[in-house]
Design a protein around this motif. Structure first.
Motif, PDB file in Angstrom:
ATOM      1  N   SER A   1       9.846  35.530 -24.261  1.00  0.00           N
ATOM      2  CA  SER A   1      10.334  34.130 -24.520  1.00  0.00           C
ATOM      3  C   SER A   1      11.652  33.727 -24.265  1.00  0.00           C
ATOM      4  CB  SER A   1      10.042  33.743 -26.094  1.00  0.00           C
ATOM      5  OG  SER A   1       8.616  34.031 -26.282  1.00  0.00           O
TER       6      SER A   1
ATOM      7  N   ASN B   1       7.962  29.771 -21.733  1.00  0.00           N
ATOM      8  CA  ASN B   1       7.855  30.349 -23.016  1.00  0.00           C
ATOM      9  C   ASN B   1       9.111  29.892 -24.089  1.00  0.00           C
ATOM     10  OD1 ASN B   1       5.475  31.727 -23.092  1.00  0.00           O
ATOM     11  ND2 ASN B   1       6.638  33.447 -21.591  1.00  0.00           N
TER      12      ASN B   1
ATOM     13  N   LYS C   1       3.835  25.847 -23.069  1.00  0.00           N
ATOM     14  CA  LYS C   1       3.943  27.001 -23.872  1.00  0.00           C
ATOM     15  C   LYS C   1       5.184  26.793 -24.897  1.00  0.00           C
ATOM     16  CE  LYS C   1       1.664  30.609 -20.988  1.00  0.00           C
ATOM     17  NZ  LYS C   1       1.959  31.589 -20.533  1.00  0.00           N
TER      18      LYS C   1
END
Ligand code: COA
Length: 438
Positions: free
Chosen positions: A210, A305, A351
């Motif tokens: 992420s 992410n 996401k």
């Protein structure tokens, strides 16, 4: 004239430099750790020479003396964010506050909405090519230098040279004042059981790979402590603090999976301890960009992410997030909270997640404990992140997912992560509010 001649011809004392400020001017200065203390102190010392000078900036870690009642008539504070030393004058009525998304500040300066007469900055000494570095704060500093009628600079040899959109040629600055002083430092956040539990829940929402944004306040930095077992994290954040250094040195943050600016942390200002400033110095893994780039939701959305982690003061049953006011009192500002909440929502990979994390309770000035999850926001409080934008709320008791949820579902999810001492009271309020059983 070569750059050395330009520099030498513009060198002066702080007392002389602040004579460039005239009554009625709007004066802004670089914020947080980049505040040019020598110039600000000299401006305050010269107060008697000014009438109605408007002083503007975002965060301050400084003394904010220009906000004191004895300077009414000389200075008028107009904050774009407020801090402990600048809140009082707004509450007392002789200071003011202008709401603005952080990513729009450079644009306001450029367009003349925030037209600047004088801009004061702190820079490193010039390099061999005649460029100074603004070091710890690119955000609106670069646009202030570009747009103000007069630019005054404190040349501080303790400002680290940090790569990115941070370099300014000496010819762009009107007066230089050499003054070496240590940079402001933030104390490390207190991390107790509550913060660790919040961090653990946030960690559940952070996948390996992420890219993170971390907001202002104790919680976002505390969350980092719970991410030690993650892999390949990246940073695209308005600010970073010391927690990022720990995770970078542990190899957890390596920026290798970023969708944008792979292998580099992208940041617009630094606020932590000397350790952070030493870490940032000439570090090829870190790039500072201006805030109209870093916080621009369209740029944030290009990360993969993306997870934004911010904090707040209160959340109501509908998921309206109050982060910058306590009742009618202006406490801070929107800063980059909504920039990143929206950027994460707009993520091109679909996401993105926006987390607002907070302890479930707070202690008010009078010593009473209040639930930060409330049926209604306080009278006069401003909504920072709207109910349409809100995504995840996290407390030490869990995660409330709000996106796509009805008003009743939101309230139930929130009550389930409220402090147990307040849950019965909140359930009763739910039944009154929605005319329905909990
Ligand atoms: N009612 C009354 N008082 C409250 C309260 C509530 N619901 N919630 C918190 N408080 C009090 C606390 O008790 C504390 O009081 P103290 O200063 O007397 O100790 C004070 O308000 C600050 O709360 P705290 O939780 O310690 O704040 P923080 O330093 O962690 O910062 C925010 C939290 C929300 C103020 C901060 O994150 C902020 O300004 N956010 C908006 C901007 C933003 O998110 N930018 C993100 C990009 S950088």
């Amino acid at each position: 004239m070569n750059w050395k001649e330009i520099y030498n011809s513009r060198l002066c004392t702080a007392e002389e430099a602040v004579k460039s400020i005239k009554s009625g001017d709007r004066v802004a200065f670089a914020h947080a750790v980049a505040e040019p203390a020598a110039l600000v102190n000299a401006m305050v010392a010269n107060a008697a020479a000014y009438k109605d000078v408007e002083v503007c900036h975002m965060v301050t870690l400084g003394k904010g003396e220009y906000t004191k009642p004895e300077y009414i008539g000389n200075f008028r504070f107009n904050g774009w964010f407020t801090s402990p030393t600048t809140r009082g004058c707004i509450a007392d009525g002789h200071g003011d506050f202008t709401p603005v998304f952080f990513h729009e500040v450079p644009n306001y300066i450029r367009k003349g909405i925030f037209a600047l007469d004088v801009f004061m900055v702190m820079v490193s000494p010039p390099d061999e090519h005649g460029y100074c570095c603004v070091g710890v704060s690119a955000d609106y500093t670069m646009q202030g230098i570009e747009s103000a009628k007069i630019v005054l600079a404190q040349v501080n040899d303790q400002v680290p040279v940090v790569f990115g959109d941070t370099f300014v040629h000496v010819s762009k600055i009107d007066k230089f004042v050499e003054a070496s002083n240590p940079l402001f430092e933030l104390g490390l956040p207190k991390i107790g059981e509550t913060e660790l539990a919040i961090g653990k829940h946030c960690a559940e929402l952070v996948d390996d790979g992420s890219t993170l944004q971390l907001g202002i306040g104790a919680i976002p930095d505390a969350v980092l402590q719970s991410l030690k077992d993650k892999k390949d994290l990246g940073i695209h954040s308005e600010m970073i603090s010391d927690g990022v250094v720990d995770l970078f040195e542990a190899g957890v943050i390596n920026n290798s999976k970023k969708g944008l600016h792979k292998n580099k942390m992208i940041v617009t200002f630094l606020m932590g301890s000397k350790r952070l400033y030493d870490f940032a110095k000439e570090n090829p893994a870190l790039e500072m960009r201006t805030v109209d780039y870093v916080n621009n939701p369209c740029i944030v959305a290009q990360n993969t992410n993306m997870v934004s982690i911010n904090s707040c003061l209160a959340v109501d049953f509908m998921g309206q997030v109050v982060s910058d006011s306590i009742g009618i009192k202006q406490f801070s500002g929107v800063g980059g909270q909504v920039d990143f909440v929206r950027g994460a929502a707009m993520s091109l990979d679909g996401k993105g997640k926006a987390i607002i994390a907070m302890p479930s309770v707070a202690t008010k000035k009078d010593g009473t404990m209040v639930s930060k999850i409330t049926p209604y926001i306080d009278h006069g409080a401003a909504v920072t992140t709207s109910r349409n934008d809100v995504d995840y709320i996290v407390t030490e008791y869990g995660i409330a997912e709000l996106k796509g949820k009805t008003l009743k579902e939101r309230a139930r999810n929130l009550i389930n992560i409220a402090h147990p001492d307040f849950r019965e009271e909140l359930k009763a309020e739910y039944e009154k509010r929605f005319c329905a059983k909990f």
